[in-house]
Design a protein around this motif. Sequence first.
Motif: not given
Length: 778
Positions: A523-529
């Motif tokens: 998964x990516x860091x939450x900020x990207x979502x």
Amino acid sequence: MKKFIALIAAALLWVGAADGQAIVQTVRGKVFDIETQATIPGANISIAGTAQGTASSADGTFRIANVPVGRHDLIASFVGYEPVTLPNILVTSGKEVVLNIGLKQSSRQIDEVVVKANQRKDRTVNTMASISARTFSVEETRRYAGGLDDPARMASAFAGVTVGNIQDNAIIIRGNSPKGVSWRVEGVEIPNPNHFAGGNVAGGGFVSILSSQLLSNSDFYTGAFPAEYGNALAGVFDMKMRTGNNEKREHTAQIGLMGVDFASEGPFVKGKKSSYLFNYRYATAGILSKLKVIPSDQVPIYQDLSFKMSFPTAKAGTFSVWGVGGIDNLKEPEDADSTKWKVDFDRMKFDWNIKTGAAGINHKLTRGHSLISTSVAASGTSNILDQTRFDDLLMMQPNAYIKSNTAAITVSSVINSKLSANHTLRAGVTFKEQLYNLDISGTVKEDPDTYQNMVKEKGSSQVVEAYWQSRYQLSPSIQINGGVNASYFALNQNYSVDPRFSIRWQLANRHALTLGAGKHSQLEELRFYLTKQQGNGSKYPNKNLDFAQAQHLILGYDWTVSGNLRLKVEAYYQQLSRIPGIADSSYSMINFKQDWAFYDKLINNTKGQNMGIDVTLERFFSGGFYYLATASLFDSKYKGGDNIWRSTRFNKGYSLNLLAGKEYAISRNRIVGINGRVNYLGGERKTPILNAESIAAKRVIYDESRAFEEQYPATCYVDFTVTYRTNKKRYAGTWALQVKNLLSAPIYSSPAYNYRDKRVEEQKASLILPVLSYRIDF
């Protein structure tokens, strides 16, 4: 003069007499089944080459008293189990040597008892791993030149691993971005455990916040890792904490240029089995700054605390409480004198504060042939940066504001069952509650006129992960590992199912072939979502991003040339897919380093491939000498939204490494160690600059249509370490000088616009990092 000579002679005679004294120490520990951790009574433990030895008692513990200080090989054996040699155990006067020795049940038919212990230091702690894995010890993090007591910096000496520059400990594994590495402590995934984490590179930092004083033997993976490791594309650091001495209180104090440390361990109550272990460190630069010894206003100040407490019970198993945390601060004051400005950074002011931590409670219970491990942990990071910038009218304007508070509550349970001597099954499930409070504003591509808010969200989400894996000894020469990892991300309801497989075939006594394959997701860091775009129809254009994926295929050959010499060759191919990128653009997260102000719309449109060969020739430490020679040749390519195959940012092409060291016993109780490392590696890729446009805009503008066509020059780093150990009756002292980048090789960073010369110029610096320290164990 005669009196003076007599005094010198008397002093030399006294020193010689002191060195002639036989200083001894106790070596003790516990022997257990490596799969179930059930204790093994009656196991034989001996010091190689001596008559000293003993047998483990009913509870699996053993004690060998009066072992002379120095390095010793310890042999452990028991009928029906494979004997092992623990090589080069360093015995000092300052601390008892406490060992936990796991024995693996033999799958061979026992016709007669023949004890032949093999020294396999290269084998991992995790018995499910058979390829692209390596065990490292706390002693290696200090002995390896350039390691700086940091596992990440030490691992850069291994095959398949390259570095960016010496200012950061981020590592590039087989051409993958450093953010593709997963960090774990005591079996729990934790945030990036480094001081000033992600400042320059996501996945890296200045130095580890986890003290080497607390580390036990741990594992490092570079590909095709077992099914229990999810949320990682490139590699895994699986770090274990040792248990404190539960019989004797012991302490360590250290002062050096990296920090002032104090560690302590011992029983809570003497005569009981519970114990504690902790280490606290404060940055030396911070102390000197507060004392006004360092005149600079920009001084990195950090501190950290690591601890583990163990509570064994008679019937309810063992409980342990552990934790690791760090606090960082870095400030840059304003300079309103525009005549001193050379680059854009000179007109900025910032205050950066980071708090990172993880703590948990673990429980281990052995029942029959099974080990049940359960943990509850909390982890999180608070990252707050307030950066302002003088405009042309000398008015301070906002340039970046980052408030990134993230946390996770993790509950996991694992059962490890030894179904037979040939078959072990491991299964586990993890539930993670993710909490976030994000408020991020910045400029787009460093244009001061575009300052805006990119993320402003507060809430929670969940990640559920489950895995199953099995190790089966098909025959005495063939071992098969297989399993599957499944992950679910509640924020967008996406999931991933990742099968894993490996096989090890012992062709002959000294030759083995290994094959590993598997699918891995991250998964990516939450900020990207949660990024939002001004004027975009969707408030969260990236919310539905899927897992990034990678298929690993590795073929290896392992030749034990002699008892201490090993040659290992691994050829690999990685096919990456569904990596987030920007539509119709060369931009892809496959090249990501760091960008807090990122706000573009992403889609899973990037493909990539990493292929190469890693060669390792290693002479294990023996007779006071060791060396490690590695060579990595690789190619890393990607195809983004513009449908053009290109080199990735991290396609350095090659890395050659030679690490060697020698210890000299200058007397019975004094040892000098000399270690050196030479690392020659290709330069990082870079994107050409649109020069005329950059000069007109007074900021760097890149030609994204020619992404990563150019390359920085190759670099040769030379590191050097010398140690001097002394053993006294009641304490042991160690002087260490660790010098990183001894020849001052240039360090390249992103180009900048020069206001004085009205041109874009490369940013290059030369830095020698000497770290002198003194440590006392008592």
